[in-house]
Motif scaffolding. Structure first.
Motif, short mmCIF file in Angstrom:
data_model
loop_
_atom_site.label_atom_id
_atom_site.label_comp_id
_atom_site.label_asym_id
_atom_site.label_seq_id
_atom_site.Cartn_x
_atom_site.Cartn_y
_atom_site.Cartn_z
N ALA A 30 0.77 -1.21 0.06
CA ALA A 30 0.03 -0.06 0.09
C ALA A 30 0.86 1.27 0.00
CB ALA A 30 -0.97 -0.09 0.99
N LEU A 31 2.03 1.34 0.91
CA LEU A 31 2.81 2.52 0.87
C LEU A 31 3.69 2.75 -0.52
CD1 LEU A 31 4.44 1.76 4.21
CD2 LEU A 31 3.00 3.89 3.68
N ALA A 32 3.84 1.38 -1.21
CA ALA A 32 4.30 1.67 -2.60
C ALA A 32 3.30 2.22 -3.41
CB ALA A 32 4.96 0.26 -3.21
N TRP A 33 2.17 1.87 -3.54
CA TRP A 33 1.12 2.38 -4.43
C TRP A 33 0.85 3.89 -4.04
CZ3 TRP A 33 -3.02 -1.81 -3.21
CH2 TRP A 33 -2.82 -2.81 -3.95
N LEU A 34 0.93 4.33 -2.79
CA LEU A 34 0.94 5.63 -2.57
C LEU A 34 1.98 6.54 -2.85
CD1 LEU A 34 -0.75 5.25 1.04
CD2 LEU A 34 -1.90 6.44 -0.88
N ALA A 35 3.07 5.84 -2.84
CA ALA A 35 4.27 6.45 -3.31
C ALA A 35 4.44 6.88 -4.86
CB ALA A 35 5.69 5.86 -2.99
N GLU A 36 3.84 5.76 -5.62
CA GLU A 36 3.49 5.80 -7.08
C GLU A 36 2.50 7.13 -7.50
OE1 GLU A 36 2.14 2.28 -8.59
OE2 GLU A 36 4.16 1.15 -8.13
N ASP A 37 1.64 7.24 -6.37
CA ASP A 37 0.81 8.54 -6.60
C ASP A 37 1.28 9.68 -6.03
OD1 ASP A 37 -1.21 6.90 -7.67
OD2 ASP A 37 -2.07 6.60 -5.72
N GLY A 38 2.66 9.83 -5.55
CA GLY A 38 3.28 10.98 -5.30
C GLY A 38 3.15 11.15 -3.68
N TYR A 39 2.86 10.18 -2.80
CA TYR A 39 2.80 10.51 -1.56
C TYR A 39 3.98 9.77 -0.96
CZ TYR A 39 -2.30 11.93 -2.14
OH TYR A 39 -3.16 12.20 -2.47
N THR A 40 4.86 10.67 -0.12
CA THR A 40 6.09 9.84 0.58
C THR A 40 5.30 9.54 2.02
OG1 THR A 40 6.76 11.64 1.66
CG2 THR A 40 7.79 11.34 -0.50
N ARG A 41 6.04 8.74 2.94
CA ARG A 41 5.73 8.38 4.10
C ARG A 41 5.46 9.58 5.09
NH1 ARG A 41 7.18 2.75 6.00
NH2 ARG A 41 7.73 1.60 4.09
N ASP A 42 6.12 10.47 4.64
CA ASP A 42 6.19 11.83 5.52
C ASP A 42 5.05 12.65 5.29
OD1 ASP A 42 8.61 11.26 6.73
OD2 ASP A 42 9.79 12.40 5.45
N ASP A 43 4.59 12.36 3.95
CA ASP A 43 3.35 13.18 3.54
C ASP A 43 2.06 12.59 4.12
OD1 ASP A 43 4.84 14.71 1.75
OD2 ASP A 43 4.59 13.26 0.14
N LEU A 44 1.77 11.18 4.47
CA LEU A 44 0.87 10.48 4.94
C LEU A 44 0.55 10.69 6.53
CD1 LEU A 44 1.52 7.29 2.89
CD2 LEU A 44 0.08 8.91 2.29
N ALA A 45 -0.77 11.12 7.03
CA ALA A 45 -0.89 10.97 8.04
C ALA A 45 -0.87 9.52 8.92
CB ALA A 45 -2.42 11.48 8.49
N ALA A 46 -0.41 9.79 10.19
CA ALA A 46 -0.12 8.47 10.77
C ALA A 46 -1.25 7.52 10.80
CB ALA A 46 -0.16 8.80 12.33
N GLY A 47 -1.03 5.99 10.39
CA GLY A 47 -1.90 5.13 10.33
C GLY A 47 -2.72 5.01 9.13
N THR A 48 -2.34 5.92 7.92
CA THR A 48 -2.97 5.85 6.72
C THR A 48 -2.84 4.46 6.16
OG1 THR A 48 -2.59 8.10 6.25
CG2 THR A 48 -3.09 6.69 4.47
N ALA A 49 -1.71 3.78 6.31
CA ALA A 49 -1.31 2.54 5.52
C ALA A 49 -1.22 1.28 6.82
CB ALA A 49 -0.14 2.58 4.73
N GLU A 50 -1.74 1.51 7.87
CA GLU A 50 -1.66 0.52 8.74
C GLU A 50 -3.14 -0.22 8.39
OE1 GLU A 50 -1.62 1.76 12.86
OE2 GLU A 50 0.39 2.52 12.63
N LEU A 51 -2.72 -1.74 8.14
CA LEU A 51 -3.84 -2.56 7.66
C LEU A 51 -3.68 -3.85 8.44
CD1 LEU A 51 -3.47 -2.39 3.71
CD2 LEU A 51 -4.79 -0.75 5.50
N PRO A 52 -4.72 -4.76 8.50
CA PRO A 52 -4.59 -5.97 9.39
C PRO A 52 -3.44 -6.77 8.80
CG PRO A 52 -7.02 -5.41 9.19
CD PRO A 52 -6.13 -4.38 8.14
N ARG A 53 -2.88 -7.55 9.83
CA ARG A 53 -1.57 -8.10 9.28
C ARG A 53 -2.07 -9.04 8.37
NH1 ARG A 53 -0.73 -12.90 11.33
NH2 ARG A 53 -1.76 -12.29 13.34
N GLY A 54 -1.21 -9.38 7.26
CA GLY A 54 -1.53 -10.39 6.40
C GLY A 54 -2.66 -10.22 5.27
N ALA A 55 -3.14 -8.90 5.67
CA ALA A 55 -4.44 -8.57 4.77
C ALA A 55 -3.99 -8.31 3.26
CB ALA A 55 -5.12 -7.38 5.18
#
Length: 255
Positions: A123-148
Motif C-alpha cells: 500500500a505504501l508503494a502504491w501511495l508513493a507511485e501516486d506522489g505520497y511519501t511516508r512523511d506526507d501521509l497522516a499516521a496510520g493511513t497505511a496500517e492494515l490488518p496483518r496479512g491482509a
C-alpha cells in the motif's frame, strides 16, 4: 467467506416493501453489507453506498441478506463483523477509513479477526507511485490488518483491504465504487432476471392473482406499493420470468 461492511445496521429487505415470494433458488453466494458512520445514524448523510452495493451485487447474482449500519466504535464494528463473517459467504464494510480520530474501521476489523495493525508495504508503494511519501501521509493511513491484501484507492488515498472474506472499502461513494469494481469479479452467483408489472389497484386486491402466479411460474415475487403497485418478478430463467410478467399484465389494471 466474504464480509462487506458499510454504515449503520439494517436489513436490505426492510425498506417498506412486502415480499410475497421466497428467495430465488440458485443464488449461491450470500453477502452482508456493513456501513460505518455516526453521521449515517444521525441522518446527516444518506447511505447511498448500501443501495449501490445491493444493486451491483444483485446484478451479479449475489444475494444480499443483511445491510447493517454501525457507529464509529471499534467494539461495535468488531462485534458485527465477527458475527456476520460466521453467517455469510462475504462481508463488505464501507466507511471509517482515513487518518481522523473517528476513522476506526480498520481497528474494528482487525479486532474481529484477531490481527494486529501494521504498515502495509505494498500500500505504501502504491501511495508513493501516486506522489505520497511516508512523511506526507497522516499516521496510520497505511496500517492494515496483518496479512491482509491491500486494495488500492484509485480515486482517493486511504487503502482498503480484503482478508478472511471481509472486504473493507472507503465511505466516500466515488472511492467506494472505484474500489469495488477492482474486486467485483470475486462476487459471483447465478444470473437472475427481473421484470416489473405496474398495477393500478390496491395491493390487497392483487393477492389472489399473485398467489396464482406463484403456483404457475417458478419466480420470486415482490410487491412495492405507492401511487400504484409495482410487482417485481425475479427468476433464474429469462423465458420463465418473461412469461410470468406477460401472464400477470393481462390480469391487472394498468395505470
Amino acid at each position: 467467506m466474504l464480509l462487506l461492511v458499510t454504515g449503520p445496521i439494517a436489513d436490505c429487505r426492510d425498506r417498506g416493501e412486502t415480499h410475497l415470494g421466497t428467495r430465488s433458488e440458485g443464488l449461491d453466494m450470500n453477502v452482508a453489507v456493513v456501513t460505518v458512520g455516526d453521521e449515517l445514524l444521525a441522518g446527516r448523510t444518506t447511505d447511498t453506498n448500501a443501495t449501490w452495493l445491493c444493486e451491483r451485487l444483485a446484478d451479479r447474482g449475489v444475494d444480499v441478506e443483511r445491510v447493517t449500519t454501525v457507529p464509529d466504535r471499534v467494539a461495535d464494528i468488531a462485534r458485527v463483523v465477527n458475527e456476520y463473517r460466521a453467517e455469510y459467504d462475504a462481508v463488505i464494510v464501507t466507511g471509517g477509513l482515513g487518518p481522523t480520530h473517528d476513522d476506526v474501521t480498520m481497528d474494528g476489523v482487525a479486532a474481529a479477526l484477531g490481527r494486529s495493525l501494521e504498515d502495509h508495504e505494498e500500500a505504501l508503494a502504491w501511495l508513493a507511485e501516486d506522489g505520497y511519501t511516508r512523511d506526507d501521509l497522516a499516521a496510520g493511513t497505511a496500517e492494515l490488518p496483518r496479512g491482509a491484501r491491500a486494495l488500492h484507492n484509485e480515486a482517493g488515498v486511504a487503502p482498503g483491504v480484503a482478508v478472511d472474506g471481509v472486504y473493507v472499502l472507503p465511505g466516500v461513494p466515488s472511492e467506494m465504487k472505484a474500489m469495488f469494481e477492482t474486486i467485483a469479479d470475486e462476487f459471483e452467483g447465478t444470473p437472475t432476471y427481473r421484470e416489473a408489472v405496474v398495477a393500478d389497484e390496491p395491493e390487497s386486491a392483487l393477492l389472489d392473482r399473485i398467489a396464482d402466479l406463484r403456483e404457475r411460474f417458478d419466480v420470486s415475487v415482490g410487491s412495492y406499493p405507492g401511487e400504484s403497485v409495482r410487482i417485481e418478478l425475479t427468476g433464474t430463467d429469462e423465458a420463465t420470468v418473461a412469461d410470468a410478467a406477460a401472464w400477470l399484465r393481462e390480469r391487472v389494471d394498468s395505470p
